[in-house]
Design a protein around this motif. Structure first.
Motif, PDB file in Angstrom:
ATOM      1  N   GLN A 170      -9.805  -3.172  -0.593  1.00 39.30           N
ATOM      2  CA  GLN A 170     -10.863  -3.097   0.306  1.00 39.30           C
ATOM      3  C   GLN A 170     -10.662  -1.677   1.141  1.00 39.30           C
ATOM      4  O   GLN A 170      -9.545  -1.136   0.998  1.00 39.30           O
ATOM      5  CB  GLN A 170     -10.854  -3.983   1.229  1.00 39.30           C
ATOM      6  CG  GLN A 170      -9.804  -4.407   2.038  1.00 39.30           C
ATOM      7  CD  GLN A 170      -9.852  -5.687   2.968  1.00 39.30           C
ATOM      8  OE1 GLN A 170     -10.780  -6.410   2.654  1.00 39.30           O
ATOM      9  NE2 GLN A 170      -9.306  -5.812   4.118  1.00 39.30           N
ATOM     10  N   CYS A 229      -5.913  -8.634  -7.538  1.00 36.06           N
ATOM     11  CA  CYS A 229      -5.770  -8.113  -6.097  1.00 36.06           C
ATOM     12  C   CYS A 229      -7.222  -7.759  -5.654  1.00 36.06           C
ATOM     13  O   CYS A 229      -8.152  -7.469  -6.428  1.00 36.06           O
ATOM     14  CB  CYS A 229      -5.027  -6.899  -6.263  1.00 36.06           C
ATOM     15  SG  CYS A 229      -3.185  -7.087  -6.977  1.00 36.06           S
ATOM     16  N   ASP A 233       0.759  -1.278   0.048  1.00 38.53           N
ATOM     17  CA  ASP A 233      -0.058   0.166  -0.131  1.00 38.53           C
ATOM     18  C   ASP A 233       0.892   1.125   0.124  1.00 38.53           C
ATOM     19  O   ASP A 233       1.738   1.358   0.576  1.00 38.53           O
ATOM     20  CB  ASP A 233      -0.756   0.315   1.242  1.00 38.53           C
ATOM     21  CG  ASP A 233      -1.932  -1.147   1.396  1.00 38.53           C
ATOM     22  OD1 ASP A 233      -2.383  -1.524   0.362  1.00 38.53           O
ATOM     23  OD2 ASP A 233      -1.814  -1.788   2.414  1.00 38.53           O
ATOM     24  N   VAL A 242     -15.000  -3.960   7.134  1.00 39.76           N
ATOM     25  CA  VAL A 242     -14.772  -3.901   5.386  1.00 39.76           C
ATOM     26  C   VAL A 242     -16.211  -3.234   5.148  1.00 39.76           C
ATOM     27  O   VAL A 242     -17.317  -3.765   5.197  1.00 39.76           O
ATOM     28  CB  VAL A 242     -14.754  -5.233   4.786  1.00 39.76           C
ATOM     29  CG1 VAL A 242     -14.711  -4.979   3.284  1.00 39.76           C
ATOM     30  CG2 VAL A 242     -13.362  -5.846   5.079  1.00 39.76           C
ATOM     31  N   TYR A 296      -5.952  -6.010   0.167  1.00 42.46           N
ATOM     32  CA  TYR A 296      -6.080  -7.394   0.982  1.00 42.46           C
ATOM     33  C   TYR A 296      -5.043  -8.620   0.592  1.00 42.46           C
ATOM     34  O   TYR A 296      -4.284  -9.091   1.552  1.00 42.46           O
ATOM     35  CB  TYR A 296      -7.339  -7.625   1.063  1.00 42.46           C
ATOM     36  CG  TYR A 296      -7.730  -8.900   1.989  1.00 42.46           C
ATOM     37  CD1 TYR A 296      -7.637  -8.866   3.344  1.00 42.46           C
ATOM     38  CD2 TYR A 296      -7.983 -10.083   1.280  1.00 42.46           C
ATOM     39  CE1 TYR A 296      -7.989  -9.960   4.073  1.00 42.46           C
ATOM     40  CE2 TYR A 296      -8.108 -11.274   2.138  1.00 42.46           C
ATOM     41  CZ  TYR A 296      -8.226 -11.038   3.557  1.00 42.46           C
ATOM     42  OH  TYR A 296      -8.230 -12.383   4.415  1.00 42.46           O
ATOM     43  N   SER A 297      -5.064  -8.815  -0.655  1.00 37.83           N
ATOM     44  CA  SER A 297      -4.170  -9.724  -1.014  1.00 37.83           C
ATOM     45  C   SER A 297      -4.089  -9.661  -2.623  1.00 37.83           C
ATOM     46  O   SER A 297      -5.069  -9.116  -3.373  1.00 37.83           O
ATOM     47  CB  SER A 297      -4.647 -11.235  -0.732  1.00 37.83           C
ATOM     48  OG  SER A 297      -5.869 -11.557  -1.368  1.00 37.83           O
ATOM     49  N   TRP A 313     -15.304  -3.540  -1.126  1.00 35.88           N
ATOM     50  CA  TRP A 313     -14.232  -4.053  -1.680  1.00 35.88           C
ATOM     51  C   TRP A 313     -14.504  -4.425  -3.169  1.00 35.88           C
ATOM     52  O   TRP A 313     -15.518  -4.520  -3.574  1.00 35.88           O
ATOM     53  CB  TRP A 313     -13.911  -5.627  -1.047  1.00 35.88           C
ATOM     54  CG  TRP A 313     -15.101  -6.469  -1.130  1.00 35.88           C
ATOM     55  CD1 TRP A 313     -16.036  -6.573  -0.367  1.00 35.88           C
ATOM     56  CD2 TRP A 313     -14.878  -7.767  -1.888  1.00 35.88           C
ATOM     57  NE1 TRP A 313     -16.865  -7.528  -0.645  1.00 35.88           N
ATOM     58  CE2 TRP A 313     -16.051  -8.404  -1.703  1.00 35.88           C
ATOM     59  CE3 TRP A 313     -14.171  -8.060  -2.986  1.00 35.88           C
ATOM     60  CZ2 TRP A 313     -16.363  -9.575  -2.391  1.00 35.88           C
ATOM     61  CZ3 TRP A 313     -14.458  -9.194  -3.738  1.00 35.88           C
ATOM     62  CH2 TRP A 313     -15.667  -9.850  -3.331  1.00 35.88           C
TER      63      TRP A 313
END
Length: 136
Positions: free
Chosen positions: A89, A86, A58, A97, A131-132, A100
């Motif tokens: 979120q 990716c 980030d 959350v 997030y991933s 997202w």
């Protein structure tokens, strides 16, 4: 010392021909077991075909609360030629959350890229982050 006494002492202390044969067989069996374990470890650890590493960091976010949007910026590091996806979120002050989005990132010739994505939120957000990421 007589040969009979020597034979008796050898038998007493385990130095007979059968003991030596047994010891050699045990040593050979241990060496074979060690070799099998070593080969299995080399195949598992070294020759299993490493997969390319994906890393996302980030770099910032911008809240656009009047429009209920969060703009998230990040750096994506992936080997060239790999499609990536990716999850971006947005979180509120309770770290829940509130929005997202899955972002499909096409392959590129560059290893590191700077990306920005906008996420629509259901409530007022305080932050946005990655997030991933994974290879597609």
């Amino acid at each position: 010392m007589a040969e009979a006494e020597t034979d008796a002492l050898d038998a007493r202390y385990g130095r007979t021909r059968t003991h030596r044969t047994r010891d050699r067989l045990l040593l050979a069996g241990g060496a074979v077991a060690f070799a099998i374990v070593l080969v299995a470890w080399v195949v598992w650890a070294g020759l299993d075909g490493q997969k390319p590493q994906v890393e996302a960091t980030d770099t910032g976010h911008r809240l656009i609360n009047e429009e209920r949007l969060v703009e998230v910026s990040w750096n994506l590091s992936v080997p060239p030629g790999n499609d990536t996806a990716c999850i971006v979120q947005a979180l509120n002050e309770d770290f829940t959350v509130v929005g997202w989005k899955v972002v499909e990132v096409p392959a590129s010739t560059r290893h590191i890229r700077s990306l920005t994505e906008t996420v629509r939120v259901a409530q007022e957000a305080n932050t946005g982050l990655i997030y991933s990421c994974w290879l597609t």
